[in-house]
Design an enzyme around this catalytic site. Structure first.
Site, PDB file in Angstrom:
ATOM      1  NE  ARG A  90      -3.551  -2.486   2.457  1.00 14.70           N
ATOM      2  CZ  ARG A  90      -4.535  -2.885   1.651  1.00 14.70           C
ATOM      3  NH1 ARG A  90      -4.922  -2.095   0.665  1.00 14.70           N
ATOM      4  NH2 ARG A  90      -5.119  -4.057   1.830  1.00 14.70           N
ATOM      5  N   GLY A 120      -7.813  -4.681  -5.690  1.00 14.52           N
ATOM      6  CA  GLY A 120      -9.187  -4.535  -5.247  1.00 14.52           C
ATOM      7  C   GLY A 120      -9.740  -3.139  -5.458  1.00 14.52           C
ATOM      8  CG  ASP A 121     -13.328  -0.159  -3.807  1.00 17.41           C
ATOM      9  OD1 ASP A 121     -13.741   0.192  -4.921  1.00 17.41           O
ATOM     10  OD2 ASP A 121     -13.539   0.498  -2.777  1.00 17.41           O
ATOM     11  CB  SER A 123      -5.691  -1.559  -6.314  1.00 23.23           C
ATOM     12  OG  SER A 123      -5.118  -2.004  -5.102  1.00 23.23           O
ATOM     13  CB  ILE A 167     -10.572 -13.328  -1.190  1.00 23.20           C
ATOM     14  CG1 ILE A 167     -10.728 -12.505   0.091  1.00 23.20           C
ATOM     15  CG2 ILE A 167      -9.119 -13.598  -1.505  1.00 23.20           C
ATOM     16  CD1 ILE A 167     -10.245 -13.234   1.332  1.00 23.20           C
ATOM     17  CG  ASP A 168     -13.611  -9.181   0.282  1.00 21.14           C
ATOM     18  OD1 ASP A 168     -13.219 -10.162   0.950  1.00 21.14           O
ATOM     19  OD2 ASP A 168     -13.222  -8.025   0.482  1.00 21.14           O
ATOM     20  NE  ARG A 203     -17.514 -25.456  23.576  1.00 21.80           N
ATOM     21  CZ  ARG A 203     -16.427 -24.821  23.988  1.00 21.80           C
ATOM     22  NH1 ARG A 203     -15.324 -25.495  24.255  1.00 21.80           N
ATOM     23  NH2 ARG A 203     -16.426 -23.509  24.133  1.00 21.80           N
ATOM     24  NE  ARG A 212     -13.113  -2.428   2.841  1.00 16.56           N
ATOM     25  CZ  ARG A 212     -12.275  -1.767   2.086  1.00 16.56           C
ATOM     26  NH1 ARG A 212     -11.958  -2.252   0.896  1.00 16.56           N
ATOM     27  NH2 ARG A 212     -11.740  -0.645   2.492  1.00 16.56           N
TER      28      ARG A 212
END
Length: 256
Positions: A90, A120-121, A123, A167-168, A203, A212
């Site tokens: 970054r 991503g967004d 970038s 990856i989102d 459990r 995100r």
């Protein structure tokens, strides 16, 4: 008379002499190396002079040894590797105009007028701002004497292509972003592993995944792993979600 469907074929060497660079930015995602390899070898096939920009936008701003020419063998044996072999970082400096001015100068010095940004967004947003400012950046470099009038004319247009490495799966215009499938695979592996302990001790486990503002990974992972409850950002939970979750779990019958 029957007409044949037209098609456009891009022949070998049809873009000879053009300069193109590829870089990866932001968080790494599986598949970035495959994308870098495809860009480099396609560019070579077309006759372009292709470059790596190492360390993302930071390498674009710093220039020098961070911008290196890539060859066919430069991307051999990387397709199976995770992350990105050309690095990612970054860069706060690129957020400022002075940083983008340095980046423009470095591209011109290397004869690059075509960029492929894999990220991503943030970038791709940065790449779009850079493209919009390109003409004014060249004007400023010309006024400072950093480039010649001939260079200003020759490199007047900057072409940018964006490949979504996230990856989102949070971008429109693509069925699945680079890295999503692998991320989902890893999540399912983790669910399969932890369910044995859940059954053994009666459990409940709550798993948090990336996403995100996009609930794709959570939703698909919940469906495929037979989760009893799922929270996604597109549908915020009600205020009494804790009670609803407990009520739901109390209804689940544990195997004998």
């Amino acid at each position: 008379m029957e007409q044949k469907a037209g098609h456009k074929f891009v022949g070998r060497g049809t873009h000879k002499g053009k300069g193109i660079a590829v870089f990866t930015s932001g968080g790494d995602s599986q598949g970035m190396n495959a994308a870098v390899r495809a860009v480099v070898r396609t560019a070579i096939y077309l006759g372009c002079k292709v470059y790596f920009i190492k360390e993302g936008y930071q390498g674009l701003v710093d220039g020098g040894k961070n911008i290196v020419e890539a060859h066919w063998a430069s991307v051999s044996s990387i397709i199976h590797k995770g992350g990105t072999v050309i690095g990612s970082a970054r860069c706060l400096e690129f957020r400022e105009r002075d940083g983008r001015l340095k980046a423009a100068k470095n591209l011109i010095d290397n004869g690059i007028t075509n960029l492929v940004c894999i990220g991503g967004d943030g970038s791709l947003t940065g790449a779009d701002i850079f493209r919009q400012e390109w003409s004014s950046l060249l004007d400023e470099l010309l006024s400072k004497g950093s480039i010649t009038a001939e260079q200003r004319q020759k490199y007047r247009t900057l072409q940018i292509a964006g490949l979504v490495g996230s990856i989102d799966n949070d971008f429109c215009g693509t069925d699945m972003t680079i890295g999503t499938d692998t991320a989902l695979h890893r999540i399912i592996e983790a669910c399969d592993a932890i369910v044995s302990t859940a059954y053994s001790h009666q459990r409940t486990f709550i798993m948090e995944v990336m996403g995100r503002h996009c609930g794709y990974l959570a939703l698909v992972a919940a469906l495929t792993s037979e989760a009893d409850y799922v929270f996604i950002p597109e549908s915020p939970p009600p205020d009494d979600w804790q009670k609803r979750l407990c009520d739901k779990l109390e209804q689940v019958e544990m195997p004998v």
